[in-house]
Design a protein around this motif. Sequence first.
Motif, PDB file in Angstrom:
ATOM      1  N   SER A  69       0.920  -1.187   0.129  1.00 28.81           N
ATOM      2  CA  SER A  69       0.164  -0.081   0.025  1.00 28.81           C
ATOM      3  C   SER A  69       0.890   1.104   0.012  1.00 28.81           C
ATOM      4  CB  SER A  69      -0.958  -0.024   1.318  1.00 28.81           C
ATOM      5  OG  SER A  69      -1.859   1.068   1.226  1.00 28.81           O
ATOM      6  N   LEU A  70       0.930   1.951  -1.040  1.00 28.89           N
ATOM      7  CA  LEU A  70       1.631   2.876  -1.355  1.00 28.89           C
ATOM      8  C   LEU A  70       0.869   4.338  -1.349  1.00 28.89           C
ATOM      9  CD1 LEU A  70       4.398   1.798  -3.975  1.00 28.89           C
ATOM     10  CD2 LEU A  70       4.471   1.717  -1.264  1.00 28.89           C
ATOM     11  N   PRO A  71       0.810   5.042  -0.269  1.00 29.95           N
ATOM     12  CA  PRO A  71      -0.095   6.231  -0.269  1.00 29.95           C
ATOM     13  C   PRO A  71      -0.041   7.162  -1.342  1.00 29.95           C
ATOM     14  CG  PRO A  71       0.857   5.789   1.908  1.00 29.95           C
ATOM     15  CD  PRO A  71       1.577   4.991   0.873  1.00 29.95           C
ATOM     16  N   ARG A  72      -1.228   7.606  -1.706  1.00 32.47           N
ATOM     17  CA  ARG A  72      -1.339   8.895  -2.414  1.00 32.47           C
ATOM     18  C   ARG A  72      -1.116  10.309  -1.878  1.00 32.47           C
ATOM     19  NH1 ARG A  72      -2.842   6.543  -7.235  1.00 32.47           N
ATOM     20  NH2 ARG A  72      -4.269   4.812  -7.073  1.00 32.47           N
ATOM     21  N   SER A  73      -1.025  11.276  -2.316  1.00 35.54           N
ATOM     22  CA  SER A  73      -1.001  12.697  -1.757  1.00 35.54           C
ATOM     23  C   SER A  73      -2.366  12.996  -1.397  1.00 35.54           C
ATOM     24  CB  SER A  73      -0.245  13.584  -2.654  1.00 35.54           C
ATOM     25  OG  SER A  73      -0.331  14.798  -2.283  1.00 35.54           O
ATOM     26  N   THR A  74      -2.573  13.103  -0.062  1.00 34.99           N
ATOM     27  CA  THR A  74      -3.804  13.595   0.517  1.00 34.99           C
ATOM     28  C   THR A  74      -3.489  14.638   1.640  1.00 34.99           C
ATOM     29  OG1 THR A  74      -4.167  11.911   2.041  1.00 34.99           O
ATOM     30  CG2 THR A  74      -4.928  11.545  -0.053  1.00 34.99           C
ATOM     31  N   LEU A  75      -4.629  15.071   2.198  1.00 37.46           N
ATOM     32  CA  LEU A  75      -4.150  16.014   3.407  1.00 37.46           C
ATOM     33  C   LEU A  75      -3.554  15.497   4.700  1.00 37.46           C
ATOM     34  CD1 LEU A  75      -4.616  18.950   4.307  1.00 37.46           C
ATOM     35  CD2 LEU A  75      -6.800  18.221   5.677  1.00 37.46           C
ATOM     36  N   THR A  76      -3.911  13.945   4.666  1.00 34.16           N
ATOM     37  CA  THR A  76      -3.385  13.379   5.623  1.00 34.16           C
ATOM     38  C   THR A  76      -1.947  12.507   5.266  1.00 34.16           C
ATOM     39  OG1 THR A  76      -4.594  11.435   5.397  1.00 34.16           O
ATOM     40  CG2 THR A  76      -5.314  13.236   7.002  1.00 34.16           C
ATOM     41  N   THR A  77      -1.804  12.442   4.049  1.00 35.50           N
ATOM     42  CA  THR A  77      -0.489  11.530   3.665  1.00 35.50           C
ATOM     43  C   THR A  77       0.102  11.975   2.495  1.00 35.50           C
ATOM     44  OG1 THR A  77      -2.000  10.126   1.880  1.00 35.50           O
ATOM     45  CG2 THR A  77      -1.785   9.232   4.014  1.00 35.50           C
ATOM     46  N   ALA A  78       1.518  11.948   2.674  1.00 35.20           N
ATOM     47  CA  ALA A  78       2.259  12.561   1.514  1.00 35.20           C
ATOM     48  C   ALA A  78       2.416  11.350   0.262  1.00 35.20           C
ATOM     49  CB  ALA A  78       3.774  12.802   1.942  1.00 35.20           C
ATOM     50  N   GLY A  79       2.286  11.670  -0.815  1.00 35.92           N
ATOM     51  CA  GLY A  79       2.443  10.748  -1.944  1.00 35.92           C
ATOM     52  C   GLY A  79       3.848  10.038  -2.171  1.00 35.92           C
ATOM     53  N   VAL A  80       3.733   8.872  -2.556  1.00 35.56           N
ATOM     54  CA  VAL A  80       4.991   8.174  -2.836  1.00 35.56           C
ATOM     55  C   VAL A  80       5.406   8.245  -4.408  1.00 35.56           C
ATOM     56  CG1 VAL A  80       6.199   5.843  -2.987  1.00 35.56           C
ATOM     57  CG2 VAL A  80       4.551   6.332  -1.080  1.00 35.56           C
ATOM     58  N   ASP A  81       6.583   8.796  -4.377  1.00 32.80           N
ATOM     59  CA  ASP A  81       7.104   8.924  -5.738  1.00 32.80           C
ATOM     60  C   ASP A  81       7.432   7.538  -6.358  1.00 32.80           C
ATOM     61  OD1 ASP A  81       7.760  10.516  -8.190  1.00 32.80           O
ATOM     62  OD2 ASP A  81      10.020   9.766  -7.597  1.00 32.80           O
ATOM     63  N   HIS A  82       8.249   6.710  -5.721  1.00 31.15           N
ATOM     64  CA  HIS A  82       8.724   5.392  -6.032  1.00 31.15           C
ATOM     65  C   HIS A  82       9.448   4.839  -4.796  1.00 31.15           C
ATOM     66  CE1 HIS A  82      12.512   7.775  -6.820  1.00 31.15           C
ATOM     67  NE2 HIS A  82      13.214   6.541  -6.865  1.00 31.15           N
ATOM     68  N   VAL A  83       9.428   3.512  -5.223  1.00 30.62           N
ATOM     69  CA  VAL A  83      10.497   2.586  -4.058  1.00 30.62           C
ATOM     70  C   VAL A  83      11.156   1.766  -4.911  1.00 30.62           C
ATOM     71  CG1 VAL A  83      10.052   0.669  -2.501  1.00 30.62           C
ATOM     72  CG2 VAL A  83       8.268   2.206  -2.720  1.00 30.62           C
ATOM     73  N   GLU A  84      12.328   1.525  -4.651  1.00 32.31           N
ATOM     74  CA  GLU A  84      13.462   0.765  -5.026  1.00 32.31           C
ATOM     75  C   GLU A  84      13.851  -0.234  -4.209  1.00 32.31           C
ATOM     76  OE1 GLU A  84      16.494   3.473  -5.798  1.00 32.31           O
ATOM     77  OE2 GLU A  84      15.652   4.123  -7.780  1.00 32.31           O
ATOM     78  N   LEU A  85      14.063  -1.647  -4.605  1.00 35.81           N
ATOM     79  CA  LEU A  85      14.729  -2.718  -3.861  1.00 35.81           C
ATOM     80  C   LEU A  85      16.161  -2.893  -4.688  1.00 35.81           C
ATOM     81  CD1 LEU A  85      11.657  -5.001  -3.313  1.00 35.81           C
ATOM     82  CD2 LEU A  85      12.412  -3.148  -1.798  1.00 35.81           C
ATOM     83  N   VAL A  86      17.326  -2.720  -4.018  1.00 27.92           N
ATOM     84  CA  VAL A  86      18.457  -2.812  -4.622  1.00 27.92           C
ATOM     85  C   VAL A  86      19.203  -3.739  -3.942  1.00 27.92           C
ATOM     86  CG1 VAL A  86      20.692  -1.407  -5.181  1.00 27.92           C
ATOM     87  CG2 VAL A  86      18.517  -0.262  -4.885  1.00 27.92           C
ATOM     88  N   PRO A  87      19.652  -5.008  -4.784  1.00 32.01           N
ATOM     89  CA  PRO A  87      20.288  -5.979  -4.090  1.00 32.01           C
ATOM     90  C   PRO A  87      21.698  -5.632  -4.019  1.00 32.01           C
ATOM     91  CG  PRO A  87      19.682  -6.397  -6.487  1.00 32.01           C
ATOM     92  CD  PRO A  87      19.146  -5.356  -6.102  1.00 32.01           C
ATOM     93  N   HIS A  88      22.247  -5.912  -2.795  1.00 30.71           N
ATOM     94  CA  HIS A  88      23.545  -5.461  -2.376  1.00 30.71           C
ATOM     95  C   HIS A  88      24.649  -6.642  -2.754  1.00 30.71           C
ATOM     96  CE1 HIS A  88      26.919  -4.951   0.252  1.00 30.71           C
ATOM     97  NE2 HIS A  88      26.363  -3.825   0.429  1.00 30.71           N
TER      98      HIS A  88
END
Length: 154
Positions: A69-88
């Motif tokens: 669940s990646l929130p959208r921009s609303t009054l109570t949440t900041a929107g998520v631009d992107h998520v990255e999973l980078v293997p070490h």
Amino acid sequence: MIRYVLAVVLLIALIALSMPAIDSGATMNTERQVDASLAAIDEKATSLIETEEVTPDGHPNPQRVVELSLPRSTLTTAGVDHVELVPHESGQYTHARYVLEDGTTRETIISEQIVWDDPSETDTTELGGAGEQRLALVLLPDETGEPRLVARHV
């Protein structure tokens, strides 16, 4: 008449003073939600590695599906631009990073290495934008036959 003007001026001042607190609360709320989604990925990845084995050819590969669940921009949440999973590069864990629409960046560690779509590669898993997303973690053999977690969109 002066009372109404004074009331409007005070209302505007109160709103102006409360906006930084509202923005901070929205960012904290989003961080909590995204951190919970990343913890679910970590839990499912660890469970898959610890309890399953790579299957022979022709058999279904073990997998776990994670709903993010990646929130959208609303009054109570900041929107998520992107998520990255980078293997070490050590192959021991995955570096998870997410960026909010306001530029806030947060990082955490997932205790297993997760690669994108191909067990013989070390590509980054990128989840763009806000909304509900499903990610399948599949246990596949790499080129040496060792088990490897591969992420795919469902």
